[in-house]
Design an enzyme around this catalytic site. Sequence first.
Site, mmCIF file in Angstrom:
data_model
loop_
_atom_site.group_PDB
_atom_site.id
_atom_site.type_symbol
_atom_site.label_atom_id
_atom_site.label_comp_id
_atom_site.label_asym_id
_atom_site.label_seq_id
_atom_site.Cartn_x
_atom_site.Cartn_y
_atom_site.Cartn_z
ATOM 1 N N ALA A 244 34.557 41.861 35.373
ATOM 2 C CA ALA A 244 34.049 42.965 34.575
ATOM 3 C C ALA A 244 34.109 44.250 35.377
ATOM 4 O O ALA A 244 33.740 44.277 36.544
ATOM 5 C CB ALA A 244 32.608 42.680 34.159
ATOM 6 N N CYS A 245 34.617 45.297 34.759
ATOM 7 C CA CYS A 245 34.537 46.607 35.390
ATOM 8 C C CYS A 245 34.104 47.615 34.343
ATOM 9 O O CYS A 245 33.759 47.257 33.227
ATOM 10 C CB CYS A 245 35.846 47.009 36.056
ATOM 11 N N ASP A 246 34.112 48.868 34.715
ATOM 12 C CA ASP A 246 33.520 49.886 33.869
ATOM 13 C C ASP A 246 34.151 49.972 32.493
ATOM 14 O O ASP A 246 33.487 49.906 31.474
ATOM 15 C CB ASP A 246 33.610 51.229 34.591
#
Lengths: 600, 147
Positions: A395-397
């Site tokens: 998960a990233c921004d």
Amino acid sequence: MTQDSQAVGQTTVKQKSSIKTKIQRFGTALSGMIMPNIAAIIAWGLVTALFLVPGGWLPNAQIAKLINPMLHYLLPLLIGYVGGRMVYEERGAVVGAIATTGVIVGADVPMFLGAMIMGPFGGWCMKQFDRLFSDKIRTGFEMIYQNFSAGIIGMVLAIIGQFIVNPLVVGGSNIAAQGVSWIISAHLLPLANIFIEPAKVLFLNNAVGNGILVPLGIQQVGQAGKSILFLLESNPGPGLGILLAFCLYGKGSSKSSAPGAVIIQFLGGIHEIYFPYILMKPLLIVPAILAGISGTFTFQLLGAGLKAAASPGSIISILLMTPKGSYIANLAGILVATIVSFILSAIILKRDKSLGGDLETKQAEMQQMKAESKGLTNNNNGLSASTDIKKIIFACDAGMGSSAMGASLLRDKLKKAGITTVPVTNVAVRDLKPEPNLLVVTQKELTDRATEKTPAAIHVSVGNFMNSSRYDEIVQMLKQNVNKANSDSVSEEPAENISGLFSQIDFARVKKISFVSGDENVGSTTMAVSSFNDELKLAQKNLTANQTSLANVQDSPDQLLITTTAMVEQLKRHVSQAQIVAVDDLLKDKNLKNLIFHLE
Amino acid sequence: MKLDKKMIKLNQHFDTKEDAIRAAGQLLVDNGCVEPGYVNSMLERNKELSTYIGNFIAIPHGIDEGKKYIEKTGISVIQVPEGIEFGENHDDHKVVTVVFGIAGVNNEHLNVLSQIALFCRKVENVAKLADAQSEQEVIDLLKEVEE
């Protein structure tokens, strides 16, 4: 790669599973299609209970127009949509909904069962089609491919549904209806519940109730003033008992949602609310049937009956329709059904600890508890080997860049380690959803947010997406899970004895260090200098290396020049006093690391 | 999607990481991948959370709200042989030699991105990119990982 990343919706992980867990999983899948749509069922139920003409609390013909479209179109389409989504995300959902339209059109009965077939089937078809073709699509044609393939498959499935699935489902409900009417004509009334209860759970209750029982009941009322037939389907007892059992012995969300369901079912008369609980645990159909039979038997024994159809099947409307003198008989039948259903359901629920929808979360909790009792915590301080990971999400921004790269790397590592059963995908943190047996990888800064979103998951935070040693930890852990005993541990190469290379160098006089780059390796030299300086800092040396081109080399006795073997002869022509070290690869050569320890 | 020669710029020099990100963004703008507003979104994202991902690479891209500026998927490549400091402060050294500007919709960029990731996992491969002498070389290098 595209294929892998599109397989986001893949939730089923191949593994050995007993028939029991398979059945449970099937039940979970069915209820998975219903549960998200409970709100829609309640909306429809409330409109029906309040505004139905005649029979509602506030009959209103205008508002009542909502009832049929909601029941016949909205609910099946939602179920088909969610069913498709379970198999293949958004694309599966859309195709599932289109396919469901095919079974709705032309059917007289609400097509819940058909939707539960066509929704997942549509998603599955789309997934298989993409698996075959999505790789072969030329750049620039992706959107055309995506839209037209889904559109055409949806159309074909809708047509197929109309001609094949629809008649099957309609036929099925006709069989139930005929079974009921045959039993009535054979005067084996209590056995009618063998057909009624399963038909109800498959949302065919109105077909059975209004289609057969009510017309026959009206005839009987004409002759006897009351009819027991109105009570067969509307008896809230079997459902009430099951819901009460869930209130006391259910687990997790099924337990906490059960009391509300009791009110909606028993007082509101919306029986649909308890069907998902049975779908979640299909064995509960047995208590429902037996309770229905005992209830009907009691009705028959005591001469129960209603003046008219009790619709919806609420205790209140039943009492309103009860003729004088039949109150005890009617209440007794309902009570008997409730008690029978409650006791049998409670036994089933208590005996089987692993429960439908919560089954997998439960298992995850168990694993976590096991791991913790062994002194292994999952939160970042080392991965527990006993944790059963079924899915890994980066998960990233924005879900656009870094997480995708990390996911690719880990996917590749897993592939090389022979682990193919664990899907690795990437999303934006805000799209994280709790799932059982999930491992979430995030950058340090985002781990808190990710933990908020998926508290039950195992969280791994990395500082550097590109070469995190944590990936190897994850691979090792999964390997142990897959029972690959021959885990090849990466052995550290022994440091070579390199003193020979530096034997000519007088380290005492080195005060300045420069990396000399040629025209074609400026970039890699920049990187080498940066890495070298990091090492210097780690070793707490007070020196810093810089970078210079051949033309700008400073020649002095306190200067140490580091360059490539390809450049060294050229360099020697430029300098006379400086000391020179030449290695094949400025970035990777281990000798340079060792050199640092020789420095003052 | 594939990398395009027009989207690769070699031998660039920058004073600040913001300039490098702007250049990567401008290349996306010039090739019709994003509207100019996207560049600000890239800068904002880097301020919130560094787009340095290790191994001398940065992959500036927009924040979620920036997605509205994306017209089509694109990846730009900026080579900075002399390096540019992506660290947050003076003690934080994160030298970057290759900047990948990213604008992605519908996950179309994922296969290229995944190629980049697999390739750049080895720091010596990043060195090859940092030393590449032609646009075609960059494209060929990244193609190597295709299996």
